[in-house]
Enzyme design. Structure first.
Site, PDB file in Angstrom:
ATOM      1  N   VAL A  12       0.963  -1.139   0.069  1.00 38.21           N
ATOM      2  CA  VAL A  12       0.147   0.055   0.098  1.00 38.21           C
ATOM      3  C   VAL A  12       0.915   1.361   0.151  1.00 38.21           C
ATOM      4  CG1 VAL A  12      -1.810   1.391   1.193  1.00 38.21           C
ATOM      5  CG2 VAL A  12      -1.755  -1.292   1.171  1.00 38.21           C
ATOM      6  N   ASP A  30      10.223   3.276   6.825  1.00 39.45           N
ATOM      7  CA  ASP A  30       9.986   1.839   7.099  1.00 39.45           C
ATOM      8  C   ASP A  30      11.085   1.122   8.016  1.00 39.45           C
ATOM      9  OD1 ASP A  30       8.409  -0.563   5.291  1.00 39.45           O
ATOM     10  OD2 ASP A  30       9.942  -1.461   6.792  1.00 39.45           O
ATOM     11  N   ARG A  35      14.410  -3.441   3.357  1.00 39.35           N
ATOM     12  CA  ARG A  35      13.402  -2.810   2.670  1.00 39.35           C
ATOM     13  C   ARG A  35      14.104  -1.529   2.000  1.00 39.35           C
ATOM     14  NH1 ARG A  35       9.748  -3.483  -1.209  1.00 39.35           N
ATOM     15  NH2 ARG A  35       7.893  -2.270  -1.061  1.00 39.35           N
ATOM     16  N   THR A  83      -2.625  -4.313   9.280  1.00 38.94           N
ATOM     17  CA  THR A  83      -3.655  -4.679  10.367  1.00 38.94           C
ATOM     18  C   THR A  83      -3.901  -5.985  10.633  1.00 38.94           C
ATOM     19  OG1 THR A  83      -5.314  -3.472   9.074  1.00 38.94           O
ATOM     20  CG2 THR A  83      -4.269  -2.330  11.226  1.00 38.94           C
ATOM     21  N   THR A 118      -6.704  -0.407   7.346  1.00 34.66           N
ATOM     22  CA  THR A 118      -7.981  -1.091   7.661  1.00 34.66           C
ATOM     23  C   THR A 118      -8.338  -1.333   9.068  1.00 34.66           C
ATOM     24  OG1 THR A 118      -8.299  -1.952   5.512  1.00 34.66           O
ATOM     25  CG2 THR A 118      -9.779  -3.039   7.206  1.00 34.66           C
ATOM     26  N   CYS A 258      -6.732  -8.905   3.233  1.00 34.39           N
ATOM     27  CA  CYS A 258      -8.090  -8.037   3.244  1.00 34.39           C
ATOM     28  C   CYS A 258      -9.316  -8.863   3.731  1.00 34.39           C
ATOM     29  CB  CYS A 258      -8.032  -7.178   2.119  1.00 34.39           C
ATOM     30  SG  CYS A 258      -7.269  -5.874   1.892  1.00 34.39           S
ATOM     31  N   ARG A 329       0.744 -13.361   1.922  1.00 35.03           N
ATOM     32  CA  ARG A 329       0.082 -13.091   3.249  1.00 35.03           C
ATOM     33  C   ARG A 329      -1.223 -13.846   3.476  1.00 35.03           C
ATOM     34  NH1 ARG A 329      -0.002  -6.901   3.334  1.00 35.03           N
ATOM     35  NH2 ARG A 329      -0.516  -7.431   1.330  1.00 35.03           N
TER      36      ARG A 329
END
Length: 414
Positions: A12, A30, A35, A83, A118, A258, A329
């Site tokens: 995202v 980050d 990364r 999240t 979220t 999600c 994930r």
């Protein structure tokens, strides 16, 4: 001129930072050194941005950092951390709270903190704001302000990219709502929708994926019923789909960051308020058990073809949570693998897109590179990667189970 810090550079945060970098000064923050290093070198392992796009952001002056001092002079902080849920399927706000602590340490008067992660309705103001106040020593809606603009990134989707998806926005005051909306409207070509409050925006996001989850659970249940009747589920859905208002969902494994997670955020809040959400939880239970169902269907087909189950070799093609992206994930394919191993099968897993090191770290599996599919008693096409759509299976004694219905030669499918 606004200077934006994007906190969290995953699926995202990175595309969002790239989009903002075309018009604003942007710092991508980050906590993972690896990364930051790979992005500075022009590489994005999530494949959301190609090398040209990463270098484009760098040439625009965008910085990648894990140094807190590098974001102190920003006045807008956008939090895009995961999240997840814990092993008991309860919301795990740890990344969100830690990110809020980080921002709180550099927060100044008149700054705005926008959350994209979220959450359940109320989380921004009830869980995150107190952390910001504690670590900054500032007062909410007096010294600093907040916004909420839920992410709608679809990993691996090169058509519906961040600027082409209509964005819901909100602010902690009407004035801040307008400012947040104007900020996103400056880069989102698809337009924006300003929600009246942060809670409304939070609720809108969490029901988007809950609605999809329930609809997929419905067609998954239909697939179980039609399987007992000897009816092709996809043929039924194609026929029903000729009606103008029929919702076209397909059966399958429902994982990812999600759809397989967000409903638990909503049900958690509902249960806190004394309401037990029956439909949402029923859909979740059904979808959570689809991996076990698939494995059992495969075993039944193997028995019918005379295979000895104990020690039989089974090949699973695909471990990512969806097709044509490397995101592993919360992949529900792992449930299929675990159940097959419970039966005593020797399971190999291969995936064209997934990173071997990530799969080993996340699931304890070593991917099999270029397996010979003819060496297995059963092959499960678990993910509809383009690379699997043209496979042929000519061994009549081999079981082929096609979860996403991408080939014509399968013995079984949902």
């Amino acid at each position: 001129m606004d200077k934006i810090a994007v906190i969290g550079l995953g699926y995202v945060g990175l595309p969002l930072a790239h989009a903002f970098s075309s018009k604003y000064k942007v710092v991508g923050f980050d906590i993972a050194q690896w990364r930051i290093d790979e992005l500075r070198s022009g590489h994005d392992r999530t494949l959301e941005l190609n090398e040209t796009q990463v270098n484009e952001a760098l040439s625009n002056g965008m910085e990648f950092t894990l140094n807190l001092d590098d974001i102190r002079d920003c006045n807008i902080y956008i939090v895009t951390v995961p999240t997840p849920i814990d092993k008991n399927k309860r919301p795990d706000l740890t990344p969100l709270i830690k990110a809020s602590e980080t921002v709180g340490k550099v927060l100044k008067k008149e700054d705005i903190v926008i959350y994209e992660s979220t959450v359940y309705p109320g989380a921004t103001e009830e869980d995150c704001v107190p952390v910001l106040e504690k670590f900054s020593g500032l007062k909410f809606n007096v010294d600093f302000f907040c916004g909420y603009s839920p992410e709608r990134i679809n990993p691996g989707d090169k058509e519906h990219t961040v600027t082409k998806i209509l964005k819901v926005t909100s602010g902690s005051t009407p004035e801040i709502g307008k400012k947040v909306n104007e900020l996103y409207a400056s880069i989102i070509t698809a337009g924006t929708h300003l929600a009246p409050t942060i809670k409304v925006a939070e609720a809108a996001k969490v029901i988007e994926n809950s609605q999809r989850d329930i609809n997929i659970a419905f067609v998954n249940e239909l697939s179980m019923i039609f399987n007992r009747m000897g009816i092709d589920t996809n043929a039924v859905l194609d026929a029903a789909g000729t009606k103008w208002n029929f919702l076209k969902f397909k059966p399958g494994l429902v994982g990812g960051h999600c759809i397989g997670v967000d409903p638990y955020y909503l049900t958690h809040k509902a249960q806190e308020l004394g309401y037990n959400p029956e439909i949402i939880l029923a859909g979740r239970r059904l979808n959570d058990n689809m991996g076990i169902y698939v494995a059992n269907q495969v075993i039944k087909l193997m028995i019918k073809k005379g295979h000895k189950i104990e020690g039989s070799k089974v090949l699973v093609l695909g471990i990512t949570f969806k097709e044509n992206c490397p995101d592993i994930r919360n992949s529900k394919v792992i449930d299929v693998i675990h159940e097959l191993k419970e039966f005593g099968c020797d399971v190999d897993v291969s995936d064209y897109w997934a990173d071997n090191a990530e799969v080993e770290h996340e699931y304890g599996l070593t991917l099999t590179e270029e397996p010979n599919k003819d060496d297995y008693a059963a092959v499960i096409l678990a993910v509809a990667h383009d690379q699997y759509k043209h496979l042929r299976f000519d061994n009549k004694n081999q079981v082929v189970f096609d979860i996403k219905s991408i080939i014509d030669t399968a013995d079984g499918r949902l």
